[in-house]
Design an enzyme around this catalytic site. Structure first.
Site, PDB file in Angstrom:
ATOM      1  N   GLU A  42      -6.493   3.738  -5.684  1.00 22.85           N
ATOM      2  CA  GLU A  42      -7.776   3.882  -4.996  1.00 22.85           C
ATOM      3  C   GLU A  42      -8.306   5.259  -5.352  1.00 22.85           C
ATOM      4  OE1 GLU A  42      -9.969   3.964  -0.669  1.00 22.85           O
ATOM      5  OE2 GLU A  42      -8.060   4.956  -0.967  1.00 22.85           O
ATOM      6  N   ASP A  92      -3.145   4.518  -2.159  1.00 26.82           N
ATOM      7  CA  ASP A  92      -4.197   5.062  -1.319  1.00 26.82           C
ATOM      8  C   ASP A  92      -4.654   6.447  -1.790  1.00 26.82           C
ATOM      9  OD1 ASP A  92      -5.560   4.506   1.310  1.00 26.82           O
ATOM     10  OD2 ASP A  92      -4.675   6.438   1.814  1.00 26.82           O
ATOM     11  N   HIS A 132     -11.031  -3.602   3.066  1.00 31.42           N
ATOM     12  CA  HIS A 132     -10.945  -3.373   4.516  1.00 31.42           C
ATOM     13  C   HIS A 132     -11.773  -2.178   4.989  1.00 31.42           C
ATOM     14  CE1 HIS A 132      -8.167  -0.700   2.568  1.00 31.42           C
ATOM     15  NE2 HIS A 132      -8.170   0.044   3.652  1.00 31.42           N
ATOM     16  N   ASP A 133     -12.400  -1.444   4.078  1.00 33.30           N
ATOM     17  CA  ASP A 133     -13.219  -0.287   4.448  1.00 33.30           C
ATOM     18  C   ASP A 133     -14.711  -0.561   4.291  1.00 33.30           C
ATOM     19  OD1 ASP A 133     -10.953   1.353   4.801  1.00 33.30           O
ATOM     20  OD2 ASP A 133     -10.932   1.919   2.681  1.00 33.30           O
ATOM     21  N   ASP A 181       0.858  -1.173   0.000  1.00 37.89           N
ATOM     22  CA  ASP A 181       0.000   0.000   0.000  1.00 37.89           C
ATOM     23  C   ASP A 181       0.903   1.234   0.000  1.00 37.89           C
ATOM     24  OD1 ASP A 181      -2.520   1.471   0.469  1.00 37.89           O
ATOM     25  OD2 ASP A 181      -3.200  -0.454   1.272  1.00 37.89           O
TER      26      ASP A 181
HETATM   27  C1  GLC Z   1      -8.232   4.830   2.127  1.00 35.06           C
HETATM   28  C2  GLC Z   1      -8.018   3.578   2.942  1.00 35.06           C
HETATM   29  C3  GLC Z   1      -8.638   3.778   4.287  1.00 35.06           C
HETATM   30  C4  GLC Z   1      -7.946   4.947   4.952  1.00 35.06           C
HETATM   31  C5  GLC Z   1      -8.003   6.197   4.081  1.00 35.06           C
HETATM   32  C6  GLC Z   1      -7.047   7.234   4.558  1.00 35.06           C
HETATM   33  O1  GLC Z   1      -9.569   5.068   1.863  1.00 35.06           O
HETATM   34  O2  GLC Z   1      -8.526   2.469   2.256  1.00 35.06           O
HETATM   35  O3  GLC Z   1      -8.559   2.621   5.082  1.00 35.06           O
HETATM   36  O4  GLC Z   1      -8.569   5.219   6.177  1.00 35.06           O
HETATM   37  O5  GLC Z   1      -7.638   5.926   2.754  1.00 35.06           O
HETATM   38  O6  GLC Z   1      -5.726   6.812   4.354  1.00 35.06           O
END
Ligand code: GLC
Ligand code: CA
Length: 552
Positions: A253, A199, A326-327, A98
């Site tokens: 992401e 991310d 994971h979210d 990540d």
């Molecule tokens: C992304 C991650 C999440 C995190 C956020 C801030 O959305 O998947 O888990 O809290 O970024 O880094």
């Protein structure tokens, strides 16, 4: 269509904290992952996406990094990491890490330095504004609720944090920041990793004019903070300087992207990223938010969105296929049916067919392959997630506890973070100690040991499905063609490549319905979630046919 390993690969996402604890401290770790590599490979995965394992004070479980070049003490050491990478490679598994570079932790040395004074050499690494009339410089909100600006007394100014206040945003306009990120990426590639999941990467470029205009409750926060003016400039630079030198995969992401944006971020001729995660299909469970209502994802909307992404990207860019991470809550509790073991099993398998017979790279989140469902915690004390806790504090006077527990039981990020269910012993075999977050009550029935012992389990179905995907080029590269586009129950589509055709038929609901009127002459059933045949489509029934040299 150009063949690429990352187009044919299957990615398994690991949230290390909740995966496997090797030393009884209640926290998953790298040795825990090493002990499960065979399990992951046997499922049919080729790549592991490792959520952050860097040094972090864990306000947001590793998404707040204080040292990009070191491993979180609770997870192990750099030598554990090297062992993980070597052993994974020996077993034919690649590892992507990540990359969290929109922000750091407040405990990162750059931030510790930069907040010391206005003329500190690191001041420009972050984003600072003077107060306006003694207040925040504008009304921008953070994704985790509350203002996106945090006041800092030392120099009477505010710093920007799009996430928690412990996650200050980096200033990508500063060439030194960019350079530092490119160099740390290179160092990880030189250690041998196989790529990055990036991310919130479409938020690194900020549109300050939009920030100033933002009105809470009126404007869309996601759109305000995403796809800023230099997003593509930065990614092209990153590609030229770093990514193009290695045979690695990248997936961004990216919330709030359209298919047009996706073509820019990931177009084959754009030299930015290989793939992205679009979230358009991920919030369809949102009901009336004034009542915190949550609904089952409606078939019509899901079908329209997935079809749009399949059609628009074909031949131009490459899709990521995913339901969980994971979210997000568990797939069976959101798109499927977790009300009985039978419905859970059938709907989990049907949904796997529905998504993973499409064109794109499949992503599977730990536990998805055994049909883990939301833990449905009965007390706010069981929650650990910073976003859930912030929301609870914000809403607790407005809504009663049962409403809040129901909402978080359906939508909290912790639904994905309850420990992996390995067996039916205490703590589901995840730890011999006290788990950092409560194990779901369902572990006695839903666990890996049981799944491996049952040849009809969801796990074995995934294994078969992933194998089938690799046996047919049409499943990897064929064009998607939706049929029965308005059917209230059925999601059906063809995949076509040269003279190979595959037909996918899914009953999205539990009512038994008639088989649709499709030509099944020369059809061979290659995958199904029922062991016996029927003239009808039963509860959540899914079938995949190979149609040999079908002529239309
Ligand atoms: C992304 C991650 C999440 C995190 C956020 C801030 O959305 O998947 O888990 O809290 O970024 O880094
Ligand atoms: Ca541990």
């Amino acid at each position: 269509m150009e063949r690429k390993w990352w187009k044919e690969a299957v990615v398994y996402e690991i949230y290390p904290r909740s995966f496997m604890d090797s030393n009884g401290d209640g926290i998953g770790d790298l040795q825990g992952i090493i002990s499960k590599l065979d399990y992951i490979r046997d499922l049919g995965a080729d790549v592991i996406w490792l959520c952050p394992v860097y040094k972090s004070p864990n306000y947001d479980n590793g998404y707040d990094i204080s040292d990009y070049e070191d491993i979180m003490a609770e997870f192990g050491t750099m030598s554990d990491f090297e062992e993980l990478l070597t052993k994974a490679h020996e077993k034919g598994l690649r590892i992507i890490m990540d990359l969290v570079v929109n922000h750091t932790s407040i405990e990162h040395p750059w931030f510790i330095e930069n907040r010391k004074s206005k003329d500190n050499p690191y001041r420009d690494y972050y984003i600072w504004r003077d107060p306006v009339d003694g207040h925040e410089p504008n009304q921008l909100e953070s994704v985790f609720e509350g203002p996106a600006w945090e006041y800092d007394e030392t120099a009477d100014s505010y710093y920007l944090h799009l996430y928690a206040k412990q996650q200050p945003d980096l200033n990508w306009e500063n060439p030194k920041v960019k350079e530092a990120v490119f160099q740390l990426m290179e160092r990880w590639f030189d250690r041998g990793i196989d790529g990055f999941r990036m991310d919130v990467i479409n938020q690194i470029s900020k549109d300050y004019e939009l920030f100033d205009q933002y009105v809470p409750g009126k404007d869309d926060l996601g759109r305000t903070i995403s796809n800023g003016p230099k997003a593509h400039v930065y990614l092209q630079e990153m590609n030229e300087r770093v990514l193009s030198k290695y045979d690695v995969m990248t997936v961004g992401e990216t919330g709030s992207v359209t298919t047009e944006d996706a073509k820019k971020y990931t177009g084959f001729d754009r030299h930015e990223l290989n793939m992205l995660f679009s979230f358009e299909h991920m919030s369809l469970d949102k009901g009336d938010m004034s009542r915190l209502e949550v609904i089952r994802v409606p078939l019509g909307q899901l079908r329209a969105i997935l079809s749009k992404w399949q059609n628009e990207l074909h031949g131009i860019a490459w899709n990521s296929l995913f339901y969980e991470n994971h979210d997000r809550p568990r797939l069976v509790s959101k798109y499927g049916d977790d009300t009985t073991p039978f419905y859970l099993e059938k709907s989990a398998k049907m949904l796997a067919v529905l998504m993973y017979m499409m064109e794109g790279t499949p992503y599977i989140y730990q536990g998805q392959e055994i049909g883990m469902k939301n833990p449905y915690y009965q007390s706010m004390e069981d929650y650990r997630d910073i976003h859930t806790i912030n929301r609870y504090n914000l809403w607790k006077d407005q809504f009663d506890l049962p409403t809040l527990l129901h909402f978080f039981g359906k939508r909290s990020r912790d639904n994905a973070r309850s420990p992996m269910q390995w067996d039916d012993t205490e703590n589901a075999g995840f730890t011999t100690g006290k788990p950092w977050i409560k194990v779901a009550d369902s572990y006695k029935e839903i666990n890996v040991k049981q799944a491996l012992a049952d040849e009809n389990s969801i796990y074995h179905f995934y294994q078969k499905l992933l194998k089938t995907r690799k046996q047919y080029d049409v499943l990897l590269y064929g064009k998607y063609e939706l049929i029965l586009e308005n059917d209230p129950n059925i999601y059906a589509y063809y995949r076509k490549l040269d003279d190979e055709t595959v037909l996918v038929i899914c009953n999205y609901n539990k009512e038994e319905i008639a088989m649709p009127d499709v030509d099944l002459s020369h059809a061979k059933l290659i995958l199904s979630n029922y062991e016996d045949q029927s003239d009808t489509l039963r509860a959540y029934e899914a079938r995949v046919y190979f149609l040999n040299k079908q002529r239309s």
